[in-house]
Design an enzyme around this catalytic site. Structure first.
Site, PDB file in Angstrom:
ATOM      1  N   ASN A   9      50.393  29.744  41.735  1.00 54.54           N
ATOM      2  CA  ASN A   9      50.336  29.698  43.194  1.00 54.54           C
ATOM      3  C   ASN A   9      49.236  28.792  43.740  1.00 54.54           C
ATOM      4  OD1 ASN A   9      48.333  31.458  42.357  1.00 54.54           O
ATOM      5  ND2 ASN A   9      48.527  32.798  44.120  1.00 54.54           N
ATOM      6  N   CYS A  10      48.494  28.128  42.865  1.00 55.79           N
ATOM      7  CA  CYS A  10      47.446  27.193  43.281  1.00 55.79           C
ATOM      8  C   CYS A  10      48.099  25.888  43.748  1.00 55.79           C
ATOM      9  CB  CYS A  10      46.510  26.921  42.100  1.00 55.79           C
ATOM     10  SG  CYS A  10      45.332  25.591  42.384  1.00 55.79           S
ATOM     11  N   ASP A  11      47.755  25.436  44.950  1.00 58.12           N
ATOM     12  CA  ASP A  11      48.351  24.221  45.502  1.00 58.12           C
ATOM     13  C   ASP A  11      48.120  22.997  44.625  1.00 58.12           C
ATOM     14  OD1 ASP A  11      49.444  25.544  47.666  1.00 58.12           O
ATOM     15  OD2 ASP A  11      47.774  25.068  49.009  1.00 58.12           O
TER      16      ASP A  11
END
Length: 116
Positions: A9-11
């Site tokens: 979920n880290c951009d």
């Protein structure tokens, strides 16, 4: 073999994965939130990059650590202990090839490293 370490979920990890996919570069994704991280892996990274590069002191995880914990991080061993206990403190993504480790996503560095 290429392994990309991070959390899904880290951009920045998403950008790196998208770049790798659009370039048609095969890789293994290692989600260190789910799959964990071991000391040997961190030690192998530290052969290529300094611990100061791996520890993300700008992130919310670092800022949320107790001051005593942050003050105690002053060498590779203490940084490794904090990274293993709080994997979100690691700057993401970490891309590993057979002989290189890249920390963070920079398309130009990825291209230079992976398409050389």
């Amino acid at each position: 073999m290429i392994t990309l370490y991070g959390i899904p979920n880290c951009d920045t990890v998403k950008k790196a994965r998208t770049w790798l996919d659009t370039q048609g570069i095969a890789y293994t994704f290692h989600d260190f939130k789910k799959a964990g991280l071991d000391e040997a892996t961190v030690a192998s990274w530290l052969k290529h990059v300094p611990w100061e590069t791996l520890v993300n002191k700008k992130g919310t995880t670092w800022r949320g650590l107790p001051d005593a914990t942050k003050a105690a991080v002053n060498d590779a061993a203490s940084a490794t202990a904090v990274m293993l206990e709080n994997t979100s403190v690691i700057k993401r993504p970490v891309l590993c090839t057979d002989n290189q480790v890249l920390v963070g996503f920079d398309p130009a560095r990825f291209e230079k490293t992976l398409q050389a």
